[in-house]
Motif scaffolding. Structure first.
Motif, PDB file in Angstrom:
ATOM      1  N   TRP A  75       0.841  -1.192   0.000  1.00  0.00           N
ATOM      2  CA  TRP A  75       0.000   0.000   0.000  1.00  0.00           C
ATOM      3  C   TRP A  75       0.873   1.238   0.000  1.00  0.00           C
ATOM      4  CZ3 TRP A  75      -0.429   3.369   4.400  1.00  0.00           C
ATOM      5  CH2 TRP A  75       0.278   2.950   5.524  1.00  0.00           C
ATOM      6  N   ASP A 127       1.641   5.065   1.271  1.00  0.00           N
ATOM      7  CA  ASP A 127       1.313   5.974   2.372  1.00  0.00           C
ATOM      8  C   ASP A 127       1.069   7.384   1.845  1.00  0.00           C
ATOM      9  OD1 ASP A 127       3.787   7.013   1.745  1.00  0.00           O
ATOM     10  OD2 ASP A 127       4.801   6.247   3.532  1.00  0.00           O
ATOM     11  N   ASP A 142      -7.321   3.385   2.354  1.00  0.00           N
ATOM     12  CA  ASP A 142      -5.963   2.915   2.043  1.00  0.00           C
ATOM     13  C   ASP A 142      -5.825   2.675   0.543  1.00  0.00           C
ATOM     14  OD1 ASP A 142      -5.046   3.068   4.581  1.00  0.00           O
ATOM     15  OD2 ASP A 142      -5.141   0.920   5.011  1.00  0.00           O
TER      16      ASP A 142
END
Length: 410
Positions: A337, A339, A369
């Protein structure tokens, strides 16, 4: 001559010195006059990756299985009396249809008609005997009252003889009932609307009681036994210990298969689970039913016995589930993922279930996310990325996770 010799010796000494000095001069000139290198900025652009923004959803945890269609009711056509077959229903052939009450087979009944006539004769004789004994018993009673003294015996009043005559009358009536029953069995009538699977007899054949003549099945309901792992029942609204059930209260099932050159589908319901696990596989079979399998829409084929079908059983609703493409989670249950600073992070998630085209994640992700689904060959924690948000339905076929085929469930 001596002078020439001295000149050659001096030349041999001076020549190497000149060559060395010349080389030094050339080297110095190259160093002094070399071109200055121009500074170039390397293109260290961050890789472009596709990401999806995850949101918790409520999904149905459907269960997939497969099985073979069988009739709910299937019986052998077996005669209860002996005789020659004198009539067969025109549809008593493999694949033929019939309605309730149709005479499928008729056996020569003349012998049983004779038995009925004989039973009537025995009844008439027994009735005459009863009336004779009743008259004689009445006469004996009157004579005893006129001439006898004390209490007469039962034999004196002819009571045993009268009881015997009455018993013979009942036996004759029972023989008549039996003869009529045997006569009725000469015509084998269909107990339901159905179809013929196979036939083993023909017109004129002499048959014996218990001989298998044909096999038929009802067309009102068909069933499919669906093997399921025991943990899969946690996803179904199906009680394993209930005694009262209705075919319309269990989970819905969609059956599908290729038939007649097209994909066909039918709707049914789970009606029960069988009472024991399969000893060889450890699976428990759920039984699904489809009503009126031969009443179909235009262009749809009937759900015929013997078809191998795929089944998708409607499961329970599960809330707060993150749905990811099948390749977004690797074999170690990890996702990539991005940030807030567009840097790559690796996070372990809790998988609820794997399916062929998606992965259901129960925990380990937060709303919003950005999960990477493609674009990275060798992921490195903290590397800079250029994320491109895409719709989950438009993701690329190539994904970052391992390409091994996932299990359907976890």
């Amino acid at each position: 001559m001596l002078k020439n010799f001295k000149s050659k010796a001096a030349l041999k000494i001076i020549a190497p010195v000149v060559v060395v000095l010349t080389g030094i001069s050339i080297s110095w000139a190259i160093v002094v006059h070399k071109p200055q290198p121009t500074s170039q900025i390397l293109n260290d652009e961050a890789p472009l990756v596709q990401v999806v923004k995850v949101e918790p959803q409520t999904v149905k945890l459907n269960i997939r299985s497969q099985g073979v269609v069988v009739p709910r009711t299937e019986i052998d056509l077996v005669p209860e009396v002996a005789g020659q077959i004198v009539q067969l229903h025109p549809s008593l052939v493999a694949g033929g249809f019939f309605e309730p009450g149709d005479v499928l087979i008729k056996i020569d009944a003349r012998n049983y008609d004779y038995a009925i006539a004989e039973a009537h004769a025995r009844i008439a004789e027994a009735e005459r005997q009863v009336m004779t004994e009743e008259a004689q018993a009445e006469q004996a009673r009157n004579e005893w009252h006129s001439l006898g003294e004390g209490e007469p015996s039962a034999l004196t009043l002819r009571q045993p003889q009268l009881a015997e005559a009455r018993a013979k009358l009942k036996a004759a009536e029972a023989d008549l009932t039996k003869a009529r029953l045997q006569r009725s069995r000469c015509e084998w009538r269909a107990p339901f609307a159905g179809r013929v699977r196979e036939r083993h007899t023909g017109l004129g054949q002499y048959v014996q009681p218990g001989e298998k003549l044909a096999r038929i099945y009802a067309i009102d309901v068909v069933q499919v036994r669906l093997p399921l792992a025991t943990y899969q029942f946690t996803y179904l609204d199906l009680l394993l210990d209930h005694r009262k059930s209705s075919s319309e209260t269990g989970p819905k099932v969609i059956f599908s298969t290729h038939f007649a050159g097209a994909m066909q589908s039918w709707e049914g319901h789970i009606v029960r689970a069988e009472g024991a696990l399969d000893e060889e596989t450890g699976l428990l079979h759920a039984v699904a039913e489809v009503r009126d399998p031969y009443t179909v829409k235009t262009g749809q084929s009937p759900l015929m016995p013997g078809l191998f079908v795929n089944a998708e059983i409607e499961g329970r609703d599960q809330s707060d589930v993150f749905v990811l493409p099948s390749g977004a989670v690797n074999a170690s249950h990890e996702v990539l993922w991005v940030d807030r600073e567009d840097r790559l992070r690796i996070r372990r998630v809790n998988i609820l279930r794997r399916e062929p085209d998606r992965v259901l994640v129960k925990s380990g992700l937060d709303t919003g996310d950005r999960v990477v689904i493609s674009g990275i060959q060798v992921p490195v924690e903290g590397m800079k990325l250029r994320p491109e948000i895409v719709s989950p339905g438009l993701t690329s076929a190539k994904t970052l996770a391992d390409t091994s085929k996932p299990d359907q469930t976890m």
